[in-house]
Design a protein around this motif. Structure first.
Motif, PDB file in Angstrom:
ATOM      1  N   ALA A 120      54.544  17.291 -52.997  1.00  0.00           N
ATOM      2  CA  ALA A 120      55.873  17.894 -52.973  1.00  0.00           C
ATOM      3  C   ALA A 120      56.283  18.571 -54.148  1.00  0.00           C
ATOM      4  CB  ALA A 120      56.963  16.889 -52.990  1.00  0.00           C
ATOM      5  N   ILE A 121      55.336  18.268 -55.205  1.00  0.00           N
ATOM      6  CA  ILE A 121      55.745  18.769 -56.647  1.00  0.00           C
ATOM      7  C   ILE A 121      54.877  20.262 -56.766  1.00  0.00           C
ATOM      8  CG2 ILE A 121      54.859  18.764 -59.216  1.00  0.00           C
ATOM      9  CD1 ILE A 121      56.470  16.591 -58.532  1.00  0.00           C
ATOM     10  N   SER A 122      53.770  20.596 -56.128  1.00  0.00           N
ATOM     11  CA  SER A 122      53.389  21.835 -55.897  1.00  0.00           C
ATOM     12  C   SER A 122      54.007  22.794 -55.120  1.00  0.00           C
ATOM     13  CB  SER A 122      51.916  21.886 -55.655  1.00  0.00           C
ATOM     14  OG  SER A 122      51.505  21.173 -54.469  1.00  0.00           O
ATOM     15  N   GLU A 123      54.475  22.187 -53.974  1.00  0.00           N
ATOM     16  CA  GLU A 123      55.502  22.911 -53.006  1.00  0.00           C
ATOM     17  C   GLU A 123      56.635  23.312 -53.637  1.00  0.00           C
ATOM     18  OE1 GLU A 123      55.792  20.125 -49.812  1.00  0.00           O
ATOM     19  OE2 GLU A 123      53.852  20.198 -49.035  1.00  0.00           O
ATOM     20  N   TYR A 124      57.254  22.611 -54.519  1.00  0.00           N
ATOM     21  CA  TYR A 124      58.630  22.845 -55.171  1.00  0.00           C
ATOM     22  C   TYR A 124      58.180  24.037 -56.179  1.00  0.00           C
ATOM     23  CZ  TYR A 124      62.524  22.813 -58.586  1.00  0.00           C
ATOM     24  OH  TYR A 124      63.228  23.074 -59.337  1.00  0.00           O
ATOM     25  N   ARG A 152      58.324  29.795 -57.770  1.00  0.00           N
ATOM     26  CA  ARG A 152      57.731  31.161 -58.157  1.00  0.00           C
ATOM     27  C   ARG A 152      58.022  32.214 -57.282  1.00  0.00           C
ATOM     28  NH1 ARG A 152      51.650  30.298 -59.297  1.00  0.00           N
ATOM     29  NH2 ARG A 152      51.919  32.310 -60.446  1.00  0.00           N
ATOM     30  N   ALA A 153      58.006  31.838 -55.956  1.00  0.00           N
ATOM     31  CA  ALA A 153      58.471  32.848 -54.796  1.00  0.00           C
ATOM     32  C   ALA A 153      59.836  33.539 -54.957  1.00  0.00           C
ATOM     33  CB  ALA A 153      58.012  32.481 -53.448  1.00  0.00           C
ATOM     34  N   SER A 154      60.663  32.520 -55.285  1.00  0.00           N
ATOM     35  CA  SER A 154      62.271  32.848 -55.531  1.00  0.00           C
ATOM     36  C   SER A 154      62.387  33.749 -56.827  1.00  0.00           C
ATOM     37  CB  SER A 154      62.848  31.964 -55.518  1.00  0.00           C
ATOM     38  OG  SER A 154      62.819  30.824 -56.441  1.00  0.00           O
TER      39      SER A 154
END
Length: 75
Positions: free
Chosen positions: A56-60, A65-67
């Motif tokens: 969940a850390i890397s997903e967050y 980054r995408a936003s």
């Protein structure tokens, strides 16, 4: 030499405490709990405990980054 925080960098850990997740993100514990409460950071309950899946850390971070990608300026 073993450091106090060596376990937070252990890639074999599947679930992190909120404090470990906060340290990985380099944020405070209160902000980490806020991210969990708003659903921005995934967490799971285990009895009365709250744990953050390591993935969940890397997903967050990926969503962050995408936003915040800069928009291209047309020339």
């Amino acid at each position: 030499m073993h450091t106090v925080h060596a376990d937070i960098d252990d890639p074999t850990l599947a679930l992190l405490t909120v404090e470990e997740a906060a340290r990985r993100l380099r944020i405070g514990r209160t902000l980490c709990f806020r991210l969990i409460r708003t659903g921005e950071l995934e967490s799971v309950p285990i009895g009365r405990l709250r744990r953050v899946p390591a993935a969940a850390i890397s997903e967050y971070v990926t969503r962050l980054r995408a936003s915040h990608k800069p928009t291209a300026i047309a020339v």
